[in-house]
Design a protein around this motif. Structure first.
Motif, PDB file in Angstrom:
ATOM      1  N   UNK A 197      10.139   9.836  -7.875  1.00 49.06           N
ATOM      2  CA  UNK A 197       8.911   9.872  -7.067  1.00 49.06           C
ATOM      3  C   UNK A 197       9.223   9.571  -5.606  1.00 49.06           C
ATOM      4  N   UNK A 198      10.131   8.635  -5.364  1.00 46.54           N
ATOM      5  CA  UNK A 198      10.524   8.336  -3.984  1.00 46.54           C
ATOM      6  C   UNK A 198      11.245   9.532  -3.353  1.00 46.54           C
TER       7      UNK A 198
ATOM      8  N   UNK B  51       3.045  12.691  -4.992  1.00 46.03           N
ATOM      9  CA  UNK B  51       4.356  12.937  -5.596  1.00 46.03           C
ATOM     10  C   UNK B  51       4.439  12.132  -6.893  1.00 46.03           C
ATOM     11  N   UNK B  52       4.539  12.820  -8.013  1.00 41.85           N
ATOM     12  CA  UNK B  52       4.531  12.161  -9.318  1.00 41.85           C
ATOM     13  C   UNK B  52       5.777  12.490 -10.115  1.00 41.85           C
TER      14      UNK B  52
ATOM     15  N   UNK C  11       4.549   3.861  -1.845  1.00 42.09           N
ATOM     16  CA  UNK C  11       5.548   3.981  -2.905  1.00 42.09           C
ATOM     17  C   UNK C  11       5.222   2.980  -4.005  1.00 42.09           C
ATOM     18  N   UNK C  12       5.327   3.443  -5.259  1.00 43.79           N
ATOM     19  CA  UNK C  12       4.983   2.574  -6.380  1.00 43.79           C
ATOM     20  C   UNK C  12       6.106   2.423  -7.394  1.00 43.79           C
ATOM     21  N   UNK C  13       7.199   3.132  -7.220  1.00 47.57           N
ATOM     22  CA  UNK C  13       8.303   3.006  -8.171  1.00 47.57           C
ATOM     23  C   UNK C  13       8.927   1.628  -8.067  1.00 47.57           C
TER      24      UNK C  13
ATOM     25  N   UNK D 121       1.572   9.842  -1.329  1.00 48.59           N
ATOM     26  CA  UNK D 121       1.500   8.837  -2.382  1.00 48.59           C
ATOM     27  C   UNK D 121       2.577   9.151  -3.419  1.00 48.59           C
ATOM     28  N   UNK D 122       3.509   8.233  -3.638  1.00 50.95           N
ATOM     29  CA  UNK D 122       4.603   8.440  -4.589  1.00 50.95           C
ATOM     30  C   UNK D 122       4.398   7.502  -5.776  1.00 50.95           C
TER      31      UNK D 122
END
Length: 213
Positions: A17-18, A131-132, A7-9, A89-90
């Motif tokens: 994205x999550x 997931x974008x 997760x990158x948000x 991958x988010x």
């Protein structure tokens, strides 16, 4: 069965994205309820920004100080990918490009000697969901068409460099509900979000089927 999720948000509540990644993960777990899920949240817990420069510097200057912590981090990050059967991958779009903390993650992975040997990826062929989310609209004919420099990079690295069997679930116009200027686009935003979750669910199920096979 082992799923790795990134997760990158920088947000939790309200992160699209999550939410898309949740949908994909739930579809995976429906088929593999006892599966292991390894999580790496670089949105809430960014990697140290000095790790990659410290290690890369030593490739050109052996006299540069060693960084045992950075070396151990690279090993940990790479082993997380090597140990998984499938991936989610988010990653959102920030400032029209790859989020800095995502780029740091990729840079450190590039120093892991076990992920790739020359041009060969040791995780090639494994299934993954990307997931974008994008706050605005960047499709054909949109005022900012071509401004999304995140999606092409992510697809290039994950599909072409690491050879993953990549499936994309995406939603855009995600700021329409909170930006009054985007109010006329709320119908399109809702449709994009609906399609994104639909694709995420289908891709999560597809990951499970591929691993079961």
């Amino acid at each position: 069965m082992h799923l790795f999720r990134l997760d990158a948000s920088i947000r939790t509540t309200g992160s699209v994205s999550r939410a898309l990644a949740d949908t994909a993960e739930q579809a995976w777990l429906a088929a593999h309820p006892d599966a292991t899920v390894t999580r790496r949240d670089i949105g809430l817990h960014p990697l140290p920004s000095d790790a990659w420069p410290a290690l890369a510097r030593r490739q050109f200057d052996p006299a540069a100080p060693e960084s045992p912590a950075a070396t151990a981090l690279v090993q940990e990050l790479g082993d997380e990918l090597l140990g998984a059967d499938a991936y989610v991958f988010a990653i959102p779009l920030y400032n029209w490009g790859v989020p800095a903390h995502v780029k740091s993650w990729f840079d450190l992975l590039g120093l892991h000697t076990g992920l790739r040997t020359g041009e060969e990826s040791h995780i090639a062929g494994r299934p993954a969901v990307l997931a974008m989310s994008r706050g605005g609209g960047y499709g054909p004919g949109a005022p900012k068409e071509g401004w999304d420099h995140n999606s092409p990079y992510l697809k290039r690295i994950l599909a072409d460099v690491y050879g993953l069997d990549l499936h994309v679930a995406e939603a855009e116009l995600t700021l329409a509900d909170v930006n009054p200027a985007m109010a006329p686009l709320r119908g399109l935003a809702a449709e994009s979000l609906r399609a994104g979750h639909e694709h995420a669910a289908a891709h999560g199920q597809r990951l499970a089927e591929l691993i079961r096979a």
